[in-house]
Design an enzyme around this catalytic site. Structure first.
Site, PDB file in Angstrom:
ATOM      1  N   GLU A 116      -9.325 -14.089  -3.417  1.00  0.00           N
ATOM      2  CA  GLU A 116      -9.715 -13.528  -2.387  1.00  0.00           C
ATOM      3  C   GLU A 116     -10.441 -14.192  -1.240  1.00  0.00           C
ATOM      4  O   GLU A 116      -9.948 -15.757  -1.605  1.00  0.00           O
ATOM      5  CB  GLU A 116     -10.885 -12.757  -2.761  1.00  0.00           C
ATOM      6  CG  GLU A 116     -12.057 -12.798  -3.627  1.00  0.00           C
ATOM      7  CD  GLU A 116     -12.653 -12.267  -3.935  1.00  0.00           C
ATOM      8  OE1 GLU A 116     -13.048 -10.813  -3.200  1.00  0.00           O
ATOM      9  OE2 GLU A 116     -14.266 -12.332  -5.318  1.00  0.00           O
ATOM     10  N   ASP A 161     -17.142 -10.425  -3.508  1.00  0.00           N
ATOM     11  CA  ASP A 161     -17.423  -9.666  -4.059  1.00  0.00           C
ATOM     12  C   ASP A 161     -16.688  -9.578  -5.306  1.00  0.00           C
ATOM     13  O   ASP A 161     -17.865  -9.545  -6.108  1.00  0.00           O
ATOM     14  CB  ASP A 161     -17.849  -8.811  -3.092  1.00  0.00           C
ATOM     15  CG  ASP A 161     -16.211  -8.137  -2.789  1.00  0.00           C
ATOM     16  OD1 ASP A 161     -15.740  -9.182  -1.708  1.00  0.00           O
ATOM     17  OD2 ASP A 161     -15.976  -7.154  -2.773  1.00  0.00           O
ATOM     18  N   SER A 192       1.530  -9.782   0.092  1.00  0.00           N
ATOM     19  CA  SER A 192       1.157  -7.860  -0.582  1.00  0.00           C
ATOM     20  C   SER A 192       1.269  -7.521   0.909  1.00  0.00           C
ATOM     21  O   SER A 192       1.787  -6.595   1.048  1.00  0.00           O
ATOM     22  CB  SER A 192      -0.558  -8.386  -0.257  1.00  0.00           C
ATOM     23  OG  SER A 192      -0.807  -9.027   0.503  1.00  0.00           O
ATOM     24  N   SER A 218      -9.211  -0.557   6.701  1.00  0.00           N
ATOM     25  CA  SER A 218      -8.989  -1.556   7.362  1.00  0.00           C
ATOM     26  C   SER A 218      -7.469  -1.243   8.600  1.00  0.00           C
ATOM     27  O   SER A 218      -7.709  -2.022   9.274  1.00  0.00           O
ATOM     28  CB  SER A 218      -9.398  -2.660   7.830  1.00  0.00           C
ATOM     29  OG  SER A 218      -8.657  -2.965   6.144  1.00  0.00           O
ATOM     30  N   LYS A 250       0.940  -1.124  -0.674  1.00  0.00           N
ATOM     31  CA  LYS A 250      -0.182  -0.099   0.205  1.00  0.00           C
ATOM     32  C   LYS A 250       1.171   0.758  -0.061  1.00  0.00           C
ATOM     33  O   LYS A 250       0.287   2.250  -0.267  1.00  0.00           O
ATOM     34  CB  LYS A 250      -0.775  -0.264   0.830  1.00  0.00           C
ATOM     35  CG  LYS A 250      -1.971  -0.732   1.094  1.00  0.00           C
ATOM     36  CD  LYS A 250      -3.216  -0.999   0.063  1.00  0.00           C
ATOM     37  CE  LYS A 250      -4.606  -1.631   0.108  1.00  0.00           C
ATOM     38  NZ  LYS A 250      -5.946  -1.124  -0.370  1.00  0.00           N
ATOM     39  N   GLY A 271     -16.109 -13.699   1.720  1.00  0.00           N
ATOM     40  CA  GLY A 271     -16.000 -12.262   0.862  1.00  0.00           C
ATOM     41  C   GLY A 271     -15.647 -12.386  -1.043  1.00  0.00           C
ATOM     42  O   GLY A 271     -14.823 -11.706  -1.126  1.00  0.00           O
TER      43      GLY A 271
END
Length: 330
Positions: free
Chosen positions: A207, A213, A307, A82, A57, A211
């Protein structure tokens, strides 16, 4: 569709790489004979758990804040996260002498909250089960005149894409690239880099199965919203992917697969015991899919983006000691 019709192009990733040069870590690419044997492939792990602030990030956060004009820097920035994006924004803002405010869920890992504060950001906590983080953030933007830098931001996506760019530059063409999915910024940037540096590479997102999505969104062609998922992968407890993300995924990503929390715990243990590195659950998503062979890629050269490595020590210990099953299950 070509890059010019998407929110982010490979040229944007190249510009981000120049911005990040000398600031972001050029993280190592690790290999493991045991991982290769489990996967029946040649696996290359791009270890963003060694990145500044402990996750990929930082790349997107620093690039986005670095691209602000003078007024934007004076006003300060705000984001919602988060944990890893929160820490990255806080550190990048400190390095660039910009004030930062972060909207974080009250159940975010303690270590991530503490690091965000220590980097100098103001934290505003909310209840992710009851409160709308985007509405809360929008109110703060109106009240304080701050610049919003969400995960779904062109400069953020471009910055994230530099991780895959470095991987391809170091190891050459890959036949598969596996990348975790939360909001979709890392997967989007990685897919754009792959399309330009290894056009034949099959890009797969991963993922949590609780979850999915992003998987639903990619397969349906429209953004699917889900309830807050229950998973140890706290960085992927997102309810929907970004608006800028979906067109990129549809153009450059073959599919999105899922793994269970049990698979993530096994992968954390594998990394700790066999490769001697600490990786958080979200950081294990792509690796778990590869080592458990969710697809048939026997004999291929496979890239994996690890990650991040930000995890509470108690959670890490519990994950490693909570079961005695084999490291890899077939």
């Amino acid at each position: 569709m070509i890059d010019s019709q998407l929110a982010v192009s490979y040229d944007d990733i190249l510009r981000a790489a120049r911005t990040l040069d000398g600031v972001a870590q050029r993280t190592p690419v690790l290999t493991s004979h045991q991982a290769d044997a489990h996967a029946n492939a040649r696996v290359f792990f791009k270890c963003e758990n060694f990145q500044r602030a402990g996750a990929f990030k930082f790349r997107g956060a620093y690039n986005a804040i670095g691209c602000l004009n003078d007024e934007g820097r004076r006003n300060g920035v705000v984001t919602f996260s988060s944990g890893n994006h929160a820490q990255a924004i806080a550190l990048a803002a400190r390095l660039l002498d910009v004030s930062a405010t972060v909207i974080m869920p009250s159940d975010a890992p303690t270590a991530k909250q503490a690091a965000t504060r220590e980097y100098g950001a103001e934290i505003i906590l909310y209840d992710r089960e009851k409160d709308d983080r985007e509405e809360l953030t929008a109110g703060i933007v109106r009240e304080r005149g701050l610049t919003l830098i969400p995960f779904d931001h062109p400069e953020v996506i471009a910055g994230q894409g530099t991780a895959a760019k470095e991987l391809f530059e170091e190891v050459g063409p890959l036949q598969y690239l596996f990348v975790c999915v939360g909001g979709g910024g890392l997967l989007s940037g990685s897919a754009i880099a792959a399309a330009h540096l290894a056009p034949d590479c099959v890009v797969i997102g991963v993922e949590p199965e609780a979850g999915n999505d992003a998987q639903q969104s990619l397969r349906s062609g429209t953004i699917v919203r889900i309830p807050v998922p229950t998973t140890i992968a706290d960085g992927a407890r997102t309810q929907f992917i970004g608006k800028l993300v979906l067109p990129i995924l549809r153009e450059h990503v073959r599919d999105i697969v899922t793994v269970s929390d049990a698979q993530l715990r096994r992968q954390m243990r594998f990394f700790a015991e066999r490769m001697k590195i600490v990786v958080e659950p979200t950081g294990c998503l792509a690796s778990a899919a590869v080592l458990d062979r969710v697809l048939d890629f026997s004999g291929a050269r496979v890239g994996v983006i690890v990650s991040g490595g930000n995890i509470d020590t108690s959670v890490f210990s519990d994950a490693l000691c909570s079961f005695s099953s084999p490291l890899i299950v077939r």
